[in-house]
Design a protein around this motif. Structure first.
Motif, PDB file in Angstrom:
ATOM      1  N   MET A 206       0.832  -1.197   0.000  1.00 41.85           N
ATOM      2  CA  MET A 206       0.000   0.000   0.000  1.00 41.85           C
ATOM      3  C   MET A 206       0.875   1.259   0.000  1.00 41.85           C
TER       4      MET A 206
ATOM      5  N   GLN B  83       1.897   1.919  -3.488  1.00 48.30           N
ATOM      6  CA  GLN B  83       0.771   2.430  -4.270  1.00 48.30           C
ATOM      7  C   GLN B  83       0.552   3.917  -3.991  1.00 48.30           C
TER       8      GLN B  83
ATOM      9  N   TYR C 139     -14.291  -6.601   6.524  1.00 50.37           N
ATOM     10  CA  TYR C 139     -13.322  -5.793   5.778  1.00 50.37           C
ATOM     11  C   TYR C 139     -14.024  -4.814   4.843  1.00 50.37           C
ATOM     12  N   SER C 140     -15.308  -5.004   4.652  1.00 55.16           N
ATOM     13  CA  SER C 140     -16.054  -4.103   3.765  1.00 55.16           C
ATOM     14  C   SER C 140     -17.459  -3.889   4.321  1.00 55.16           C
TER      15      SER C 140
ATOM     16  N   GLN D  99      -6.965  -4.715   2.969  1.00 53.32           N
ATOM     17  CA  GLN D  99      -8.427  -4.672   2.863  1.00 53.32           C
ATOM     18  C   GLN D  99      -8.926  -5.159   1.507  1.00 53.32           C
ATOM     19  N   LYS D 100      -8.234  -4.802   0.438  1.00 51.92           N
ATOM     20  CA  LYS D 100      -8.698  -5.127  -0.911  1.00 51.92           C
ATOM     21  C   LYS D 100      -8.408  -6.571  -1.325  1.00 51.92           C
ATOM     22  N   VAL D 101      -7.535  -7.250  -0.598  1.00 49.47           N
ATOM     23  CA  VAL D 101      -7.167  -8.613  -1.008  1.00 49.47           C
ATOM     24  C   VAL D 101      -7.753  -9.687  -0.094  1.00 49.47           C
TER      25      VAL D 101
ATOM     26  N   ASN E 155     -14.017 -11.042   1.907  1.00 50.14           N
ATOM     27  CA  ASN E 155     -14.918 -10.647   2.987  1.00 50.14           C
ATOM     28  C   ASN E 155     -16.136 -11.572   3.021  1.00 50.14           C
TER      29      ASN E 155
END
Length: 252
Positions: A1, A4, A109-110, A200-202, A205
């Motif tokens: 991250m 990025q 996570y989401s 969070q994105k990987v 969830n």
């Protein structure tokens, strides 16, 4: 991250992800680690086997030949290790090294939903800390894992080697004042949040599941917290009555 954010020219936010020492996966990232090793002469590194616990298979290195010999003896890519810059300036209490175990429950996570357990603990070594080269292989000096420390000849099973977070924080306040210590623990909380945002994105969830994480955090002699590792589904075995009370309260 962090990378990025740097690509997106968000340098200020990227600079906040400076809470973990340089870390590589071997043998896959041997070339990358070798380049950093050349740039950091005199630095000690710690090697940890992936998917093992309780301090098993962990050792320190400070020479390139030690890692090349290990690489030669472990040709199977699936036999992976983590190699991480060893933090040689830990905050000491009574001359002894310790790290913090802090529990975090993630229910989603989401959106990201996480709960910190306030009653963590410090895990102490039983031997005084030293970076003397003669003690590089002494696990009682460098590792705080309870499974390692309780095999020490002078280990007291009644006392254990843990100190609850509240009393540890009160001790630090008596030494440094309330302001710096409160800032330290705010930085620890921010560290945990940023580490969760980084994955969070990987993470898949599932609204029907949750995960308990055990964060291992080391404080250096400048009161800066460092993330050493995150343990999924950490052991909740109790070694002492105090440990039992702490973990029982965590579960209830």
């Amino acid at each position: 991250m962090k990378k990025q954010l740097e690509r997106e020219e968000r340098a200020l936010e990227a600079s906040k992800f400076d809470f973990f020492p340089g870390t590589y996966v071997l043998p896959q990232e041997f070339g990358m680690w070798k380049e950093e090793f050349k740039q950091r002469q005199g630095v000690t590194w710690i090697m940890k086997p992936i998917a093992k616990s309780q301090g098993k298979g962990i050792f320190l290195v400070n020479k390139l030949s030690q890692v090349t010999d290990w690489k030669r003896d472990h040709p199977d890519p699936s036999d992976s290790y983590i190699i991480q810059r060893y933090l040689d300036n830990p905050y000491l209490i009574g001359g002894k090294k310790f790290d913090l175990r802090i529990y975090c429950l993630v229910t989603s996570y989401s959106p990201l939903t996480a709960y910190l357990y306030r009653s963590g603990f410090g895990r102490f070594s039983f031997h005084r800390f030293t970076m003397n080269s003669r003690d590089m292989g002494n696990s009682y000096v460098h590792l705080t894992n309870v499974a390692i420390q309780k095999t020490a000849p002078d280990y007291d099973p009644n006392a254990g080697c843990k100190w609850d977070l509240h009393h540890l924080k009160m001790y630090m306040i008596s030494k440094h004042g309330e302001g710096p210590v409160n800032e330290l623990f705010a930085n620890i909380q921010a560290l945990i949040i940023r580490s969760l945002l980084a994955v969070q994105k990987v993470i898949i969830n599932d609204k029907h599941c949750f995960e308990l994480y055990g964060y291992d955090i080391l404080i250096d002699d400048h009161l800066k917290p460092w993330l050493l590792e995150v343990n999924a589904s950490p052991s909740l075995t109790a070694d002492t009555w105090m440990d039992y009370e702490l973990k029982f309260a965590l579960l209830t």
